[in-house]
Design a protein around this motif. Structure first.
Motif: not given
Length: 123
Positions: A14-18, A23-32, A40-47
């Motif tokens: 999750g830390h690597r994903v975050r 580094a790509q300048g993306l928000t969690q919303e943009q990645l989702a 919620t999935y992206i947040s859980k993945l990163e945590n």
């Protein structure tokens, strides 16, 4: 105990994903949005509270512009910053005494590396 080890790996993943997302300048919303999944999935993945399938792993790597191996192992041998971010993150979590031990070990390795072992020297 196995449960704890799995959780640890998910947290590291999750830390690597975050780190790569940021580094790509993306928000969690943009990645989702790019992955067609929930915020919620992206947040859980990163945590470290969610895992992903192999298909999702390769999709994530594609969206983040990296190799899936980098997400899994933290190592991108082709990159100039091979393991530097991973090392810095782990080093920061060590108690001071252990940091001093690592520093002494690294210093000794660098001194030993010299010309005849240049391929082992830290750039």
């Amino acid at each position: 105990m196995k449960k704890k080890q799995e959780k640890f790996h998910l947290v590291v993943f999750g830390h690597r994903v975050r780190r790569l997302r940021q580094a790509q300048g993306l928000t969690q919303e943009q990645l989702a949005e790019r992955m067609d999944c929930s915020l919620t999935y992206i947040s859980k993945l990163e945590n470290g509270r969610a895992s992903c399938s192999m298909d999702r792993l390769f999709e994530l790597a594609d969206v983040l512009g990296c190799d899936a191996g980098l997400l899994l192992t933290g190592a991108n041998r082709g990159g100039a910053e091979y393991l530097q971010a991973e090392f810095a993150e782990m080093f920061a979590q060590l108690p001071r005494r252990d940091k001093e031990t690592v520093w002494l070990l690294m210093r000794a390795m660098l001194e030993r590396s010299g010309e005849e072992h240049a391929e082992y020297a830290i750039p």
